[in-house]
Structures are given as C-alpha cells and as structure tokens.
Design a protein around this motif. Structure first.
Motif: not given
Length: 222
Positions: A42-45, A90-93, A105-108, A114-122
């Motif tokens: 209800y929150f993340h998505v 917030l969604g990532f957390i 694991s929080a960050l497998p 990985i794609a989200v991490e790259v996208g947020l860095l962009i």
C-alpha cells in the motif's frame, strides 16, 4: 481558493488517511514468507506510481520549455523532478525494508534494484547539473535536454530490463506479480485508493514547491 481548485487535494489527503488506517489495521491474506509484510504494497508500490507520474509531468514541462523558452516551465520541471526523486528514495527505502524480511537481504544483487539505483543516480546528476551554471537560460536549456535523457533512460531501466532477466522482484523475470496471486479483492479496495492518493498528494506537493519558486523568482526580478 475555490473548491473547484482544491477538491483533488482534499481527496488525496483523505485517501492517504484511509490508506494509512486500513494499511496498518485492515485484513490481509496470510501468504508464506510475505505474511504481514504484504501491507507494504500500500505504500512502496503507490510511491513508485506517484514517482513515475511526476517524472512524466516533469519531462513534459521540459519539452514545453524547449518549445517556448518560458522559464516558469523549467522551474516546474525541476520541482516535479525533485519531488519524484524524494518519492523514489522513499520507495527504495520501503522496498529495502521489505526485502530484508522477505528475501533475507535489504539490497540483494537483483537486476531491478540495480536498475533503480542507476536510474536514481542519473536523476541525481540532473540536480547537480543545474547547480553548475549561473546563466538562467543556459541552465534551463541544458537541464531540459538532460531531463529528457534521464526520463528516457530511467523508464527502460526500471520497466524493461528486469523483465528480460531473472529477478526476485514480483512481476519481473518470470516472477509472478502480487496482483495475480496475493492481492485479494479486499486488498484492492485499499491498494487502488493508495495509488490515487499518493499520485494526487505528490502532484500537490510539487505544485506547492513550484508556486514558491515562482514567487521567489518574480520577487527577484521585480
């Protein structure tokens, strides 16, 4: 300010209050591994839905700026992009917390994460780029072009790449999405309002920021 201009803001606030109450206290299906953590859907998505919506509005404002040269459009582009970025964080957390309980694991090393991490860095580079120029129009032009590039890179990274590779994330890499196997009709009565509420509140926050920036800009140029 008339009700005609504020009804959607009121609706967004009411929906999120409803989602917060039902999301924490409502009934959810008891599924193996997920258990109570499914409430995070209800929150993340919905945060991600809101983020995508704001990114789309932001890139449209950048296109409008390039067509018209109206600096207000550029200011709107940055406010919608920055609000989208915060929602993305917030969604990532919330996703990392969820992954800790369900995947161990929080960050497998998962393609979608990985794609989200790259996208947020962009997108983070977009904000850094804006701070690199003093000239208002030059900053706006380069930022608008980069914003279009960031949007064009982010969407395939998040939506296409994980679907063609193996992924732990639901709905990607052959892993079934929640909607088909886990989300019953009672959950949908909370999930759909959550999506609408997060989108409306996200637009509201970005619009407020844009108005503040516009007022400050007009004050400096009086």
């Amino acid at each position: 300010m008339t009700l005609k201009n504020t009804w959607w803001k009121i609706l967004g606030g009411i929906l999120l209050v409803y989602v917060s109450i039902m999301g924490l206290a409502g009934e959810v299906p008891r599924q193996p591994i997920l258990n109570e953590t499914i409430r995070n859907v209800y929150f993340h998505v919905p945060m991600w839905f809101s983020m995508m919506t704001l990114m789309t509005i932001s890139v449209w404002r950048s296109i409008q700026y390039l067509r018209t040269g109206d600096i207000i459009r550029d200011q709107q582009a940055i406010t919608f992009a920055s609000t989208a970025f915060y929602l993305g964080i917030l969604g990532f957390i919330t996703g990392a917390i969820w992954g800790k309980f369900t995947w161990g694991s929080a960050l497998p090393a998962d393609p979608k994460l990985i794609a989200v991490e790259v996208g947020l860095l962009i997108y983070a580079a977009y904000f850094i780029l804006r701070g690199s120029f003093e000239d208002e129009q030059k900053k706006a032009r380069l930022s608008a072009v980069y914003n279009i590039f960031a949007f064009a890179a982010f969407m395939p990274l998040v939506w296409i790449l994980p679907r063609v590779t193996d992924s732990l994330h639901p709905g990607n890499g052959g892993n079934p999405a929640f909607g088909k196997y886990d989300m019953d009709s009672q959950m949908r009565m909370v999930f759909y309002p959550a999506v609408i509420g997060w989108v409306l509140v996200g637009i509201w926050v970005a619009s407020l920021k844009a108005r503040i920036i516009k007022l400050e800009y007009n004050k400096l140029n009086q």
